[in-house]
Design a protein around this motif. Structure first.
Motif, short mmCIF file in Angstrom:
data_model
loop_
_atom_site.label_atom_id
_atom_site.label_comp_id
_atom_site.label_asym_id
_atom_site.label_seq_id
_atom_site.Cartn_x
_atom_site.Cartn_y
_atom_site.Cartn_z
N ALA A 393 24.09 -11.86 95.97
CA ALA A 393 22.88 -12.37 96.63
C ALA A 393 21.82 -12.90 95.68
N GLY A 394 22.00 -12.72 94.38
CA GLY A 394 21.01 -13.19 93.41
C GLY A 394 20.07 -12.07 92.99
N ILE A 395 19.58 -12.16 91.76
CA ILE A 395 18.71 -11.12 91.20
C ILE A 395 17.39 -11.00 91.97
N HIS A 396 16.94 -12.12 92.58
CA HIS A 396 15.69 -12.08 93.34
C HIS A 396 15.83 -11.17 94.56
N THR A 397 16.99 -11.21 95.23
CA THR A 397 17.23 -10.36 96.39
C THR A 397 17.23 -8.89 96.00
N THR A 398 17.84 -8.60 94.85
CA THR A 398 17.87 -7.22 94.35
C THR A 398 16.46 -6.66 94.21
N PHE A 399 15.57 -7.43 93.60
CA PHE A 399 14.21 -6.96 93.39
C PHE A 399 13.43 -6.85 94.70
N TRP A 400 13.69 -7.73 95.64
CA TRP A 400 13.03 -7.63 96.94
C TRP A 400 13.48 -6.39 97.71
#
Length: 442
Positions: A393-400
């Motif tokens: 899902a991408g690193i941005h999704t992980t942080f969200w």
């Protein structure tokens, strides 16, 4: 510090192990297991520590659990394959889980009520110091020297802690009242037994009350209303702490910083981050017995969630929206530092304070073990899942995801947690277990 060294070791070590200079090849997936197996060792330790803490005592249990930490470094130094690293990390994790299990009990039982919160924050602060030490050494020394130098910390602990006193509560549990008196006198730096007898009497009453139940400690933990409430608070704290992504962020700090594209080298950014954590730790130590646990928890959790959301936004703009982010490559570094500072001020520190405060002596061992087991499972899932979610899902999704978990968990725990500032352990138990109301004429 020894625990923090093992936790932070992956940050400088994994880029080397997965790079071309490694003595043996380690893939990204294998690196995720190297990072995560450390937390699984903590689960085994939680079962062992529950047995040790009331038999060996708090002091000698801490010394015993330093041995797996030393063995872990020995195996890392000798490793010629990734399998040996797996074993090394699991063995070191046994020491970590045991040390945290026993240390929260030890600190809770030796500290005066006016400094208990500040002393509890030192558990997390010293972990951060250990992480800073290892990442700083890893920035300037080669891999093999990093491992040798890191071994010095647990060796120093064993050499110095042997001179520390056992807790008075342990002596009272064993019926050794005179030794309990001597222990408290040593801790209080007083010479007259009568100056501590009132406190010893209160402690003894609490121990006797805790031992009055004929039920097994596990049944007592879940069978008493106040203990159940404390257990829910504890599990909520561990869920908030781990699902905010702390394990993954500590393990992959250098890799995360490398995504930013900043001119500041990732190895140097990690040192800046560690320094900021230490400063925040000192601030937390000064505030926890003044501002209280609840306000610090709410402020730190919400602010940490905001920092994680900003981190995710940067990576979304860079990788998904393909926006030119060259003018603000500093943002993810600042956001991650802000996150770690906020974690050190509350949600990363206060669980260890409250672990030593919320439970009576007869269930404290299994309660703390339960917290470490659940925390270790959550940390293992986060550490192993970090790379998988990034790929899918991408690193941005992980942080969200981390941000949402951090905010919702903080509000949940704040809603349930009583304020323990300035209260004795006996007063906290009275609040969690109020006497049943007597109905007139019943």
């Amino acid at each position: 510090m020894a625990c923090g060294g093992h936790l932070g070791w992956t940050s400088p070590a994994l880029p080397h192990l997965t790079g071309p200079d490694s003595e043996f090849p380690v893939t990204k997936a294998e690196g995720a297991w190297v990072a995560s197996l450390y937390t699984l060792g903590g689960i085994l330790a939680s079962f062992i520590s529950g047995f040790c803490v009331d038999r060996l005592g708090r002091k000698f249990s801490l010394l015993a659990f330093a041995l797996p930490q030393l063995a872990g470094w020995g195996l890392v130094i000798a490793a010629k394959s990734v399998v040996t690293l797996y074993i090394a990390r699991f063995v070191a994790g046994i020491g970590h889980g045991g040390i945290y299990n026993v240390a929260v009990i030890y600190l809770g039982e030796i500290a005066d009520k006016n400094i208990r919160g500040a002393l509890g924050t030192f558990l997390k602060m010293s972990t951060n110091l250990g992480t800073l030490f290892v990442t700083a050494v890893g920035a300037y020394l080669p891999y093999w020297q990093l491992n040798l130098v890191s071994m010095v910390v647990p060796l120093t602990f064993v050499a110095t802690f042997v001179f520390m006193p056992e807790t008075p509560y342990f002596f009272l549990i064993k019926g050794r009242d005179e030794e309990a008196e001597q222990s408290l006198m040593k801790l209080r730096r007083v010479n007259k037994p009568e100056s501590v007898r009132e406190d010893i009497t209160a402690m003894k009453d609490a121990v006797i009350e805790g031992q009055r139940s004929s039920r097994n400690a596990i049944f007592e933990l879940v069978g008493t209303k106040g203990n159940r409430r404390a257990l829910v608070i504890l599990l909520g704290l561990k869920a908030t702490q781990q699902f905010s992504g702390h394990m993954a962020i500590v393990a992959y700090t250098q890799e995360i910083f490398s995504h930013s594209g900043s001119s500041l080298a990732p190895s140097q950014a990690v040192i800046v981050l560690g320094g900021a954590q230490l400063v925040a730790g000192f601030v937390a130590a000064g505030l926890v017995d003044r501002a209280g646990r609840r306000p610090l928890m709410l402020v730190s959790g919400i602010a940490a969630a905001l920092a994680l959301a900003i981190e995710g936004l940067f990576f979304y703009l860079k990788y998904e929206a393909e926006v030119d982010v060259s003018s603000f490559t500093w943002l993810p570094i600042v956001a991650l530092i802000a996150y770690e500072v906020m974690v050190a001020l509350g949600i990363g520190t206060l669980p260890y304070v409250l672990l030593g405060e919320l439970f009576p002596t007869n269930v404290k061992g299994p309660a703390v073990a339960c917290g470490i087991i659940v925390g270790s499972i959550f940390a293992f899932a986060v550490g192993l899942g970090y790379q998988a979610i990034n790929s899918v899902a991408g690193i941005h999704t992980t942080f969200w995801i981390f941000a949402i978990c951090c905010a919702s968990g903080t509000i949940f725990v704040f809603w349930l947690t009583p304020e323990t500032k300035g209260k004795t352990l006996e007063e906290i138990q009275a609040e969690l277990n109020p006497p049943a109301k007597v109905v007139p004429g019943a």
